[in-house]
Design an enzyme around this catalytic site. Structure first.
Site, PDB file in Angstrom:
ATOM      1  N   ASP A 100       0.853  -1.186   0.000  1.00  0.00           N
ATOM      2  CA  ASP A 100       0.000   0.000   0.000  1.00  0.00           C
ATOM      3  C   ASP A 100       0.893   1.240   0.000  1.00  0.00           C
ATOM      4  OD1 ASP A 100       1.022  -0.175   2.523  1.00  0.00           O
ATOM      5  OD2 ASP A 100      -0.869  -0.607   3.505  1.00  0.00           O
ATOM      6  N   TYR A 121      -0.396  -1.188  12.595  1.00  0.00           N
ATOM      7  CA  TYR A 121       0.849  -1.373  13.331  1.00  0.00           C
ATOM      8  C   TYR A 121       0.670  -0.962  14.786  1.00  0.00           C
ATOM      9  CZ  TYR A 121       3.324  -2.611   9.092  1.00  0.00           C
ATOM     10  OH  TYR A 121       3.748  -3.265   7.956  1.00  0.00           O
TER      11      TYR A 121
END
Ligand SMILES: *[C@@H]1O[C@H](CO)[C@@H](O)[C@H](O)[C@H]1NC(C)=O
Ligand SMILES: *[C@@H]1O[C@H](CO)[C@@H](O)[C@H](O)[C@H]1NC(C)=O
Length: 489
Positions: A83, A232
């Site tokens: 991405d 994350y």
């Protein structure tokens, strides 16, 4: 010819040949080529204005207004994976890994003619971190967000997704991301000390400030930057990054303050009590343990777990012999394990030691042979006969889950390709990607060594910067082991 040389060295070391002979020493892979490819990959992931010597020519300038809405110049850095988001925590970990590799194996990387490329790969990250660190207690830690980015399938050159930037500061802290960025900059300052002393000083200056910020204003960055959570999130918290930052600052400065910080906090922060079996963008304890000798018994737990020599807690393996931690992007754990095992095998060799595990004693050559077996699996010595390093060997993933690689290049087609147009025309195609993402290490096979080369299979076919980052130095070390003239010098 080369093989004979290797065997002679092993015999003279009088270590356990029995175990070693179980691991086939195949010399069929071109590690110097893998090294070159691994560094090329970082050029594919570049965000910002590309330089004249950009070698990956299917990429072009992109995201030239990152940060503009927030009044800060955040042009540059790396796209994380398939991405187009710039995630600060894994980006910093990537740069720490690359720098650590150059610190330990700079000679080998140089001998393979790749030193300048390795430094370029690091500097592309550190230049960005310097820009992102606009005040002592302020660090921009993300541009774009996973949700809006994943809604579109677009080349970075065409992006219409949100490029909002996110920061941590004294009110909304992020000790994990600031600690890791401090570690990255401190490690990089060691790398640049000789070739670019002024830059090295600058990196160290930022590293010190960031560490202070991380320590003084404590908190998990994903509590401050909610959009990082689903992608994350800092599951292990920030204690490991604080120790990690201190260890790297101590290595970079030799100042007792950092050692003292480390020694005083090591116990409370969990580093001495956690017996951990992974080293990753989230969990740094093993890295801390490996570097610091007082933690050796815990580092041994990790290494023995990789070697399957603990009584109880070991790292799983596939039937084909690949270390297996978890399904999604398992290769990241294989890559970091290969790096740490290689590093530690050379430590054992230099200090004439062996590793004592509960179920046996391992010498440096066996340990290195095991790391090599993992890399050889990656490069094609596996049940699928597939190289999981893209571009290497005759058979590699051709449908990598990667926006830029899967769409006709900007050089070929300068027309705008919209958000859903990419999904409609490029994402679902059965054909191979038009651009080969050379040097990318994809997520890899499942627990049964099976792999499906499909773009939608992101669990297996997406690559991340920190996967490849861990292998750069290992390729260089393996190349050296193949080259008797370098090895004996
Ligand atoms: C390894 O690959 C490089 C190209 O990257 C090539 O120059 C070299 O000849 C190869 N070595 C062998 C032994 O095939
Ligand atoms: C590991 O197993 C061996 C043999 O079963 C045993 O002798 C040893 O005490 C065990 N070590 C630990 C630390 O449990």
């Amino acid at each position: 010819m080369k093989k004979g040389k290797v065997e002679k060295k092993i015999v003279s070391s009088s270590l356990s040949l029995a175990l070693l002979s179980l691991i086939p020493f195949c010399e069929c892979f071109n590690y110097s080529q893998a090294l070159s490819q691994s560094l090329l990959y970082f050029e594919s992931q570049r965000s910002g204005r590309l330089p004249y010597n950009q070698r990956v020519t299917w990429r072009h300038h992109s995201a030239l207004t990152d940060g503009i809405q927030q009044g800060v110049d955040l042009v540059g850095g790396y796209y994380d994976a398939g991405d187009n988001v710039k995630f600060g925590l894994p980006m910093a970990f990537t740069v720490t890994l690359l720098s650590w590799g150059v610190i330990q194996y700079g000679q080998q990387i140089d001998a393979a003619g790749e030193y300048a490329h390795a430094l370029d790969a690091i500097k592309w990250g550190t230049d960005y971190f310097i820009k992102a660190h606009t005040q002592p207690n302020l660090l921009w830690v993300q541009v774009g967000d996973g949700d809006t980015d994943h809604y579109c399938w677009q080349r970075p050159e065409d992006m219409t997704t949100s490029r909002r930037a996110y920061k941590v500061d004294a009110n909304k802290p992020g000790s994990d991301v600031a600690g890791e960025t401090a570690a990255a900059l401190a490690a990089a300052s060691i790398v640049f000390r000789r070739t670019n002393p002024r830059y090295s000083q600058l990196l160290l200056h930022h590293a010190k400030q960031l560490f202070e910020f991380a320590d003084k204003y404590r908190g998990k960055y994903d509590d401050s930057v909610g959009v990082a959570k689903g992608y994350y999130g800092s599951v292990s918290g920030y204690m490991d990054e604080l120790l990690w930052g201190a260890v790297w600052l101590y290595r970079a400065t030799q100042k007792d303050d950092y050692l003292k910080y480390f020694l005083e906090n090591a116990n409370d922060f969990g580093g001495t009590t956690w017996a951990i079996t992974e080293f990753s963008w989230d969990v740094k304890y093993v890295g801390v343990q490996i570097i610091s000798s007082m933690y050796r018994s815990k580092a041994e737990h990790y290494l023995c777990a990789c070697l399957n020599l603990n009584n109880a807690t070991n790292v799983g393996r596939t039937p084909g012999g690949l270390l297996y931690v978890r399904q999604w992007n398992n290769m990241q754990y294989v890559a970091t394990a290969s790096f740490l095992l290689t590093l530690y095998s050379d430590h054992l060799l230099a200090t004439h030691q062996r590793l004592h595990c509960q179920k046996g004693v391992v010498g440096p050559h066996e340990m290195f042979a095991f790391a090599k077996s993992q890399v050889d699996y990656i490069l094609g010595s596996n049940p699928m006969g597939m190289s999981y390093l893209v571009g290497s060997g005759p058979n590699f993933p051709e449908r990598v889950h990667h926006r830029g690689a899967s769409i006709e290049s900007f050089r070929e087609n300068k027309g705008f390709i919209g958000c859903t147009q990419g999904y409609d025309n490029w994402y679902g195609r059965a054909e191979p990607n038009p651009n080969v993402l050379v040097g990318a290490l994809v997520g890899g096979p499942d627990i049964e060594d099976q792999f499906k080369d499909e773009r939608r299979n992101y669990i297996q076919t997406e690559a991340c910067t920190y996967n490849t980052a861990a292998l750069v130095a290992v390729f260089a070390r393996l190349h050296q082991s193949q080259s008797p003239f370098i090895a004996s010098s």
